[in-house]
Structure formats: C-alpha cells, structure tokens
Design a protein around this motif. Structure first.
Motif, PDB file in Angstrom:
ATOM      1  N   GLN A   1       0.158  -4.166   3.951  1.00  0.00           N
ATOM      2  CA  GLN A   1       1.478  -3.888   3.378  1.00  0.00           C
ATOM      3  C   GLN A   1       2.211  -5.177   3.026  1.00  0.00           C
ATOM      4  OE1 GLN A   1       2.773  -1.218   6.638  1.00  0.00           O
ATOM      5  NE2 GLN A   1       3.271   0.286   5.062  1.00  0.00           N
TER       6      GLN A   1
ATOM      7  N   GLU B   1       0.959   4.857  -0.499  1.00  0.00           N
ATOM      8  CA  GLU B   1       2.289   4.259  -0.706  1.00  0.00           C
ATOM      9  C   GLU B   1       2.164   2.811  -1.164  1.00  0.00           C
ATOM     10  OE1 GLU B   1       6.300   3.638  -1.036  1.00  0.00           O
ATOM     11  OE2 GLU B   1       5.148   5.513  -0.944  1.00  0.00           O
ATOM     12  N   ILE B   2       1.223   2.067  -0.569  1.00  0.00           N
ATOM     13  CA  ILE B   2       0.994   0.688  -1.011  1.00  0.00           C
ATOM     14  C   ILE B   2       0.602   0.681  -2.490  1.00  0.00           C
ATOM     15  CG2 ILE B   2      -0.564  -1.297  -0.804  1.00  0.00           C
ATOM     16  CD1 ILE B   2      -0.706  -0.709   2.201  1.00  0.00           C
ATOM     17  N   GLN B   3      -0.315   1.570  -2.861  1.00  0.00           N
ATOM     18  CA  GLN B   3      -0.745   1.629  -4.247  1.00  0.00           C
ATOM     19  C   GLN B   3       0.435   1.936  -5.175  1.00  0.00           C
ATOM     20  OE1 GLN B   3      -2.440   5.138  -5.689  1.00  0.00           O
ATOM     21  NE2 GLN B   3      -3.940   4.163  -7.023  1.00  0.00           N
ATOM     22  N   HIS B   4       1.271   2.885  -4.787  1.00  0.00           N
ATOM     23  CA  HIS B   4       2.423   3.256  -5.614  1.00  0.00           C
ATOM     24  C   HIS B   4       3.353   2.063  -5.822  1.00  0.00           C
ATOM     25  CE1 HIS B   4       5.775   5.501  -7.257  1.00  0.00           C
ATOM     26  NE2 HIS B   4       6.547   5.059  -6.279  1.00  0.00           N
ATOM     27  N   GLN B   5       3.659   1.358  -4.752  1.00  0.00           N
ATOM     28  CA  GLN B   5       4.562   0.206  -4.849  1.00  0.00           C
ATOM     29  C   GLN B   5       3.937  -0.909  -5.678  1.00  0.00           C
ATOM     30  OE1 GLN B   5       7.712   0.166  -3.904  1.00  0.00           O
ATOM     31  NE2 GLN B   5       7.491   2.268  -3.134  1.00  0.00           N
ATOM     32  N   MET B   6       2.624  -1.092  -5.560  1.00  0.00           N
ATOM     33  CA  MET B   6       1.954  -2.130  -6.355  1.00  0.00           C
ATOM     34  C   MET B   6       1.948  -1.772  -7.835  1.00  0.00           C
ATOM     35  SD  MET B   6      -1.204  -3.413  -3.940  1.00  0.00           S
ATOM     36  CE  MET B   6      -1.745  -4.591  -5.189  1.00  0.00           C
ATOM     37  N   GLN B   7       1.757  -0.505  -8.149  1.00  0.00           N
ATOM     38  CA  GLN B   7       1.784  -0.084  -9.548  1.00  0.00           C
ATOM     39  C   GLN B   7       3.141  -0.380 -10.187  1.00  0.00           C
ATOM     40  OE1 GLN B   7       0.561   4.024  -9.088  1.00  0.00           O
ATOM     41  NE2 GLN B   7      -1.526   3.564  -9.790  1.00  0.00           N
ATOM     42  N   LEU B   8       4.207  -0.247  -9.415  1.00  0.00           N
ATOM     43  CA  LEU B   8       5.536  -0.570  -9.931  1.00  0.00           C
ATOM     44  C   LEU B   8       5.655  -2.050 -10.272  1.00  0.00           C
ATOM     45  CD1 LEU B   8       7.795   1.543  -7.509  1.00  0.00           C
ATOM     46  CD2 LEU B   8       7.079   2.112  -9.846  1.00  0.00           C
ATOM     47  N   ARG B   9       4.850  -2.870  -9.593  1.00  0.00           N
ATOM     48  CA  ARG B   9       4.844  -4.318  -9.859  1.00  0.00           C
ATOM     49  C   ARG B   9       3.732  -4.708 -10.826  1.00  0.00           C
ATOM     50  NH1 ARG B   9       5.665  -3.710  -4.299  1.00  0.00           N
ATOM     51  NH2 ARG B   9       7.665  -4.517  -3.540  1.00  0.00           N
TER      52      ARG B   9
ATOM     53  N   SER C   1       0.671  -6.910  -0.002  1.00  0.00           N
ATOM     54  CA  SER C   1       0.884  -6.192  -1.259  1.00  0.00           C
ATOM     55  C   SER C   1       2.215  -6.526  -1.913  1.00  0.00           C
ATOM     56  CB  SER C   1       0.808  -4.679  -1.019  1.00  0.00           C
ATOM     57  OG  SER C   1       1.950  -4.209  -0.312  1.00  0.00           O
ATOM     58  N   LEU C   2       3.100  -7.199  -1.189  1.00  0.00           N
ATOM     59  CA  LEU C   2       4.435  -7.514  -1.705  1.00  0.00           C
ATOM     60  C   LEU C   2       4.486  -8.827  -2.480  1.00  0.00           C
ATOM     61  CD1 LEU C   2       6.532  -6.579   1.475  1.00  0.00           C
ATOM     62  CD2 LEU C   2       6.103  -5.154  -0.550  1.00  0.00           C
TER      63      LEU C   2
END
Length: 273
Positions: free
Chosen positions: A82, A109-117, A85-86
C-alpha cells in the motif's frame, strides 16, 4: 544504527525487499544466505531508505519481494505494498503464497487508487515445477493453490505473469509442459523463464543429482539484477529454454526471459490503452 539497504535501477525498475525471511523454504532458494538482502529489517526502515533512494533516482517500476515473499506474512506485505503504491510508479509484487479474500480486497483497492494515478499494479506468481512441488517446495502452497491465486488476481483485472524460474535440470520437460498447460487455462499474461543460480558452496543445488547438474551448461557471472552483485554460477540450458518457450508460444502464451522485460511490456500496453 540503521542497517543499510542497497537499491539499484536496472532496465527502469528497482527491486524493493520485504526485509523478512520467507517461511516457504524452497530448496533452490537463494535468499537464505543473505547475499541478496539483509535477513531482518523493520518494514518502516525498508520504506524510509527506499524513499531516500527514490528521490534521486529515475525509474518507472517498483518490483517488490525479491528477498522473500510478501504473502508469507500477508499483513506485512500488504501494508508495505500500500505504501509503495503511493509513489506514482508502476508496482509489481512476486509471490508463491495464497491470497485470501481479505488480501484480494486490499489489492483491489490498491489497484483502483493506482489507476487514478495512471499507474499499474501487476503480479508475478512463481511456479518452478508441478508434480515435484511437494519435494522441491515442501512448505509452499501447492501448484493448484497458486493457480487459484492466479485466477483470483485475474478476476480483479490485475495482470499476472508466471515466473518459471529456476528451470531445474532434473525436472523433465513433461512436467513443465503440464505446468504450462494448467497455467494457460488460468489466462495468465505471460511466462518468465529463468536460470538456476548457485553460489560457491552449492547450497541452492544440493537436491539436484550431481550428474544432471554437471551436464547443464553453466558460467560464472555477476548477478546483474541484484544491487549486492554476488558472483554466482548460472545454470542454463539455452536449447531447453527455447524448446519450452516454443511450447508456450505454440499454445498461445507469451514468453519473457526477464521480469524487467515483462514489466516494460505492461507499461507499454497501459500507454497504448
């Protein structure tokens, strides 16, 4: 005094250690002697030193888990994943472990947040044999369990590569063909084929019949992917390697000879998409 952790950029990626010994105890494992990483480091120390390295380095991908398995201790591995991934980089993690529903939810959730980036999460699931796994990898989840992990991760639309490494001299081609067939049913994104590395003591190859090891082409080499750069013997039958690669491609699979190349492929495909 903090233990110094070494990092290196190779082909646009950096290997980040788990910092904890793996409990799986695969007989060919090269991490137990400490040549590729410190045996026990607090996760916060690993991350702090990596952040310092990352500020002055240029790279695209973080590859997590070369010194041990993030999912041998899932709580530790997921927490570190996590945090990694930031950083605005593509992230890959390797495992032989079983990932339960809780772990899959965190990965989603990690994948979702990474896709936003606009970054990607991907996975390497390691399989070095099939019928012989209970002998060669005695404390590791079975190949069938690892195939279920592949299917579970694929259900999250996270790319999954199968690391068939090391290719072991005494394992027959028929066993690798079975492995390839089973894995392709799980719709993996590609296979990474790799050699067997052995140190001067031969501790990673004592379970292999000596006559078969002697018959396998080998050479002394500095291990290029390791920041610690140990000099080991690399056992690799290139004719066999390409024979297995041909089997994979004939069955519709994709072949890579380096995890760095597989990561580069993922990045390229994300750009095109």
């Amino acid at each position: 005094m903090a233990k110094r952790i070494m990092f290196k950029v190779e082909k646009g990626r950096v290997l980040v250690p788990v910092g904890e010994p793996c409990s799986f105890g695969c007989r060919y494992c090269y991490t137990r002697g400490g040549e590729v990483g410190l045996s026990r480091v607090d996760p916060e120390e690993v991350l702090t030193q990596f952040y310092a390295f990352a500020r002055g380095a240029s790279f695209e991908t973080i590859q997590f888990g070369y010194d041990g398995d993030p999912f041998a201790n899932p709580a530790r591995g997921l927490a570190m994943l996590q945090r990694l991934s930031l950083l605005g980089k593509h992230v890959n993690f390797s495992t032989k472990g079983h990932i339960n529903e809780t772990g899959l939810a965190v990965l989603a959730e990690i994948q979702h947040q990474m896709q936003l980036r606009h970054t990607t999460l991907s996975t390497l699931v390691s399989l070095s044999c099939w019928d012989s796994a209970s002998i060669v990898e005695p404390h590791t989840p079975s190949p069938i369990e690892r195939i279920r992990t592949v299917a579970s991760i694929k259900s999250l639309n996270i790319p999954v590569f199968i690391a068939v490494r090391p290719i072991l001299p005494h394992i027959p081609d028929s066993e690798y063909v079975r492995l390839i067939t089973e894995v392709l049913l799980a719709k993996c994104d590609g296979f990474i084929l790799g050699p067997l590395y052995v140190d001067d003591r031969g501790q990673f190859a004592r379970f292999i019949p000596s006559n078969m090891l002697r018959q396998t082409p080998c050479r002394k080499t500095v291990v290029s992917w390791s920041a610690h750069a140990p000099t080991w013997t690399r056992y690799e039958d290139e004719a066999r390697l390409h024979r297995l690669a041909a089997v994979i491609e004939k069955k519709g699979g994709r072949v890579f000879f380096s995890s760095a190349d597989a990561m580069a492929d993922i990045i390229q495909r994300s750009v095109v998409a």
